[in-house]
Motif scaffolding. Sequence first.
Motif, PDB file in Angstrom:
ATOM      1  N   ALA A 139       1.423   8.389   3.077  1.00 44.73           N
ATOM      2  CA  ALA A 139       0.582   9.376   3.767  1.00 44.73           C
ATOM      3  C   ALA A 139       0.659   9.197   5.280  1.00 44.73           C
ATOM      4  O   ALA A 139       0.741  10.176   6.033  1.00 44.73           O
ATOM      5  N   VAL A 140       0.671   7.963   5.742  1.00 45.89           N
ATOM      6  CA  VAL A 140       0.761   7.684   7.176  1.00 45.89           C
ATOM      7  C   VAL A 140       2.116   8.138   7.717  1.00 45.89           C
ATOM      8  O   VAL A 140       2.195   8.821   8.745  1.00 45.89           O
ATOM      9  N   GLN A 141       3.183   7.788   7.035  1.00 48.73           N
ATOM     10  CA  GLN A 141       4.519   8.177   7.478  1.00 48.73           C
ATOM     11  C   GLN A 141       4.672   9.696   7.477  1.00 48.73           C
ATOM     12  O   GLN A 141       5.259  10.264   8.411  1.00 48.73           O
ATOM     13  N   ALA A 142       4.143  10.356   6.469  1.00 51.44           N
ATOM     14  CA  ALA A 142       4.219  11.823   6.406  1.00 51.44           C
ATOM     15  C   ALA A 142       3.461  12.448   7.568  1.00 51.44           C
ATOM     16  O   ALA A 142       3.904  13.453   8.140  1.00 51.44           O
ATOM     17  N   GLU A 156     -17.318  14.712   4.075  1.00 55.02           N
ATOM     18  CA  GLU A 156     -17.538  13.332   4.489  1.00 55.02           C
ATOM     19  C   GLU A 156     -16.417  12.896   5.427  1.00 55.02           C
ATOM     20  O   GLU A 156     -15.254  13.247   5.213  1.00 55.02           O
ATOM     21  N   LEU A 157     -16.776  12.127   6.427  1.00 57.73           N
ATOM     22  CA  LEU A 157     -15.785  11.470   7.264  1.00 57.73           C
ATOM     23  C   LEU A 157     -15.297  10.262   6.475  1.00 57.73           C
ATOM     24  O   LEU A 157     -16.108   9.439   6.025  1.00 57.73           O
ATOM     25  N   VAL A 158     -13.987  10.168   6.282  1.00 52.84           N
ATOM     26  CA  VAL A 158     -13.414   9.072   5.492  1.00 52.84           C
ATOM     27  C   VAL A 158     -12.420   8.327   6.375  1.00 52.84           C
ATOM     28  O   VAL A 158     -11.482   8.914   6.909  1.00 52.84           O
ATOM     29  N   VAL A 159     -12.651   7.032   6.505  1.00 47.33           N
ATOM     30  CA  VAL A 159     -11.783   6.176   7.312  1.00 47.33           C
ATOM     31  C   VAL A 159     -11.174   5.129   6.388  1.00 47.33           C
ATOM     32  O   VAL A 159     -11.899   4.364   5.737  1.00 47.33           O
ATOM     33  N   ARG A 160      -9.843   5.109   6.341  1.00 45.24           N
ATOM     34  CA  ARG A 160      -9.140   4.092   5.561  1.00 45.24           C
ATOM     35  C   ARG A 160      -8.497   3.129   6.549  1.00 45.24           C
ATOM     36  O   ARG A 160      -7.812   3.566   7.485  1.00 45.24           O
ATOM     37  N   GLU A 195       0.852  -1.205   0.000  1.00 48.39           N
ATOM     38  CA  GLU A 195       0.000   0.000   0.000  1.00 48.39           C
ATOM     39  C   GLU A 195       0.882   1.247   0.000  1.00 48.39           C
ATOM     40  O   GLU A 195       0.918   2.010   0.962  1.00 48.39           O
ATOM     41  N   THR A 196       1.596   1.461  -1.099  1.00 46.46           N
ATOM     42  CA  THR A 196       2.616   2.506  -1.179  1.00 46.46           C
ATOM     43  C   THR A 196       2.081   3.902  -0.847  1.00 46.46           C
ATOM     44  O   THR A 196       2.648   4.602  -0.006  1.00 46.46           O
ATOM     45  N   ALA A 197       1.023   4.327  -1.504  1.00 47.91           N
ATOM     46  CA  ALA A 197       0.498   5.683  -1.296  1.00 47.91           C
ATOM     47  C   ALA A 197      -0.031   5.851   0.124  1.00 47.91           C
ATOM     48  O   ALA A 197       0.220   6.880   0.774  1.00 47.91           O
ATOM     49  N   PHE A 198      -0.742   4.863   0.619  1.00 47.57           N
ATOM     50  CA  PHE A 198      -1.300   4.939   1.968  1.00 47.57           C
ATOM     51  C   PHE A 198      -0.172   4.981   3.001  1.00 47.57           C
ATOM     52  O   PHE A 198      -0.187   5.794   3.927  1.00 47.57           O
TER      53      PHE A 198
END
Length: 164
Positions: free
Chosen positions: A16-19, A136-140, A10-13
């Motif tokens: 984003a988490v690391q950033a 919208e609340l968005v949960v990944r 999950e490269t993009a995800f």
Amino acid sequence: MGWTRFRETETAFASAVQARFAQYKHHVLATLRKDGSPRVTGIEVEFQGGELWLGMMAGSMKAHDLRRDPRFAVQANPGPDAEMADGDVRISGRAVEVTDPAVMARFASLVEPPEPFHLFRAELTEVVRTGVENDELVVRVWRPGAALRTLRRGNGDDGVREDA
């Protein structure tokens, strides 16, 4: 599963988490006390050499907790923005203590922690990012062996919708 495998799947995800974690130095770690109740403490997390590391002072209560029960959750510092514009990020997993002197020396050369210290490598069981997109609340949610799930809920919605 370690950080490298998560990042590969999950490269993009993962980026984003690391950033999000990189925005602030201090975050919040949840561990389990001997009696099973939660302990919440501050921590600095490090992404080094393809792994997510949890380093802490020798003899700290959180280190005792993780040695006894390796389950943890670490929440990225929400920062000063009450609107949470950058989202909310949490990583859960199991902490694996590292005692190999070469690994500890390599970590210490990069991070310069107060010595002596305990070092744990994170094995991920769940990564969650919650944010607001277009009202919208968005949960990944990612878990090992499963596809990344995206759940949405609009203001006034009766339920949660999952992206296909």
